[in-house]
Design a protein around this motif. Structure first.
Motif, short mmCIF file in Angstrom:
data_model
loop_
_atom_site.label_atom_id
_atom_site.label_comp_id
_atom_site.label_asym_id
_atom_site.label_seq_id
_atom_site.Cartn_x
_atom_site.Cartn_y
_atom_site.Cartn_z
N GLY A 73 -37.61 4.60 5.01
CA GLY A 73 -37.49 3.23 6.14
C GLY A 73 -36.29 2.72 5.23
O GLY A 73 -35.67 3.18 4.61
N PHE A 74 -35.93 2.43 7.09
CA PHE A 74 -34.41 2.08 6.85
C PHE A 74 -34.23 0.31 7.49
O PHE A 74 -34.95 0.10 8.64
N LEU A 137 -38.74 -10.20 7.63
CA LEU A 137 -39.08 -8.64 8.78
C LEU A 137 -38.41 -7.47 9.00
O LEU A 137 -39.15 -6.69 8.86
N GLY A 138 -37.46 -7.12 9.13
CA GLY A 138 -36.38 -5.61 8.40
C GLY A 138 -37.01 -5.65 7.80
O GLY A 138 -37.51 -3.74 7.83
N ILE A 139 -37.46 -6.08 6.79
CA ILE A 139 -37.70 -5.46 5.07
C ILE A 139 -39.56 -4.88 5.43
O ILE A 139 -39.92 -3.59 5.17
N LEU A 152 -31.21 0.44 2.17
CA LEU A 152 -31.26 -0.98 2.64
C LEU A 152 -29.68 -0.77 3.46
O LEU A 152 -28.74 -1.14 2.13
N ASP A 153 -29.06 -0.82 4.16
CA ASP A 153 -27.21 -1.34 4.58
C ASP A 153 -27.36 -2.80 4.22
O ASP A 153 -27.20 -4.13 5.14
N GLU A 154 -26.30 -3.38 3.38
CA GLU A 154 -26.42 -4.55 3.23
C GLU A 154 -26.75 -5.25 3.61
O GLU A 154 -26.77 -6.40 4.13
N PRO A 155 -28.15 -5.26 2.74
CA PRO A 155 -29.61 -6.29 2.77
C PRO A 155 -29.16 -7.70 2.55
O PRO A 155 -30.08 -8.84 3.14
N VAL A 156 -28.13 -8.03 1.97
CA VAL A 156 -28.47 -10.07 1.73
C VAL A 156 -27.06 -10.51 2.16
O VAL A 156 -26.35 -11.49 1.66
N LEU A 170 -37.97 -9.87 -3.44
CA LEU A 170 -38.99 -8.80 -2.39
C LEU A 170 -38.75 -7.82 -3.84
O LEU A 170 -39.99 -6.95 -3.41
N LEU A 171 -37.57 -7.30 -2.94
CA LEU A 171 -36.77 -6.40 -3.66
C LEU A 171 -37.11 -5.44 -5.16
O LEU A 171 -37.95 -3.94 -4.98
N LYS A 172 -36.91 -6.67 -5.87
CA LYS A 172 -37.48 -5.74 -7.48
C LYS A 172 -39.28 -5.26 -6.69
O LYS A 172 -39.80 -4.65 -7.71
N GLU A 173 -39.60 -6.42 -6.65
CA GLU A 173 -41.21 -6.59 -6.33
C GLU A 173 -41.07 -4.70 -5.56
O GLU A 173 -42.73 -3.21 -6.12
#
Length: 291
Positions: A73-74, A137-139, A152-156, A170-173
């Motif tokens: 997934g990207f 939404l992207g995630i 994920l490219d520069e997600p935050v 969320l990413l930790k989960e």
């Protein structure tokens, strides 16, 4: 057991290698941070792994398989959405394109949007979404097909502190079920969820390893002493050859803590705390990227 193997990955433009023989491996259910200054080759590396760019040479395999498109997934740095679609319509569309069976797709899309915190805005148009909502939404669209690897490219990078914290949580989960590779400039956030660090510079991988091993290698341990009065801090720093930063004095941790405490007692000055500190990821980044 290795999930992803990147070997000698190279990309050339006009005879120049913008990514030069990059090799690394990702273990299942880990989070890896790809770090480097602008122009280091992070986005190009990501684009080759997901298949958006054809590499000049080198291989990317997932457990020996070359075509990994259905297993990943990207989320790009600047995701684009169809503004006339609702969040649910968009995730359903991506699910169909990703091969998710039509039966149960609506229910799965709803659950996915609820999972990323968008359950209350299922039917709102994406044109009305804030930056943080768009990242969520992207995630959701990136994991609707249950990928083995999420990139994920520069997600935050475009989010405010609250939004960054929410997305990192969320990413930790997600990491409990999916391997994650992400690029970032927000190194403080990377320290919170990273198992492995990859440092890129001028298209090359110049340092890699677990966060613990990297921190130990560049530890540069010091004692941090916080004074109540700036003048007391300045006097102490001058007398003991410490590094002054306002109310704080840093001393090399070459001498025992007892000796430092004895010096402070002899000075009879008010202090707030004394602690041993090591180099932060920001400090390590500066050493690796600009040495």
């Amino acid at each position: 057991m290795t999930l992803l193997q990147v070997e000698q990955l190279t990309k050339s433009f006009v005879g120049k290698n913008v990514v030069d023989k990059v090799s690394f491996a990702l273990e299942p259910l880990t989070a890896t941070a790809l770090i480097g200054p602008n122009g280091a080759g992070k986005t190009t590396t990501m684009s080759m792994i997901v298949g958006l760019l054809q590499q000049t040479s080198g291989t990317v395999t997932m457990q020996g398989v070359l075509d990994i498109r259905h297993s990943i997934g990207f989320l790009p740095q600047y995701p684009q959405f169809y503004p006339w679609l609702s969040a649910l319509e968009y995730v359903e569309m991506v699910g169909k394109l990703s091969g998710v069976p039509a039966r149960g797709l609506r229910e799965k899309s709803v659950k996915m949007l609820e999972y990323v915190g968008l359950g209350d805005v299922l039917h709102k148009k994406t044109a009305t979404f804030s930056g943080g909502m768009k990242q969520r939404l992207g995630i959701a669209q990136a994991i609707i097909h249950d990928p083995k690897l999420l990139l994920l490219d520069e997600p935050v990078s475009a989010l405010d502190p609250i939004g960054r914290q929410e997305v990192m949580n969320l990413l930790k989960e997600i990491q409990q079920q999916t391997t994650i590779l992400y690029s970032t400039h927000i190194l403080h956030d990377a320290e919170k969820m990273t198992d492995q660090v990859l440092f890129m510079k001028n298209g090359q991988l110049v340092e890699q390893g677990s966060l613990v091993s990297i921190q130990q290698k560049y530890a540069d341990p010091k004692y941090l002493i916080q004074f109540v009065q700036e003048q007391d801090a300045a006097n102490f720093a001058m007398r003991y050859e410490g590094q002054l930063d306002g109310l704080y004095v840093y001393l090399p941790a070459q001498q025992p803590m007892q000796q430092v405490l004895s010096s402070l007692v002899a000075e009879q000055k008010e202090i707030v705390k004394v602690e041993r500190v090591t180099a932060s990821l920001d400090e390590i980044f500066m050493k690796v990227a600009y040495q």
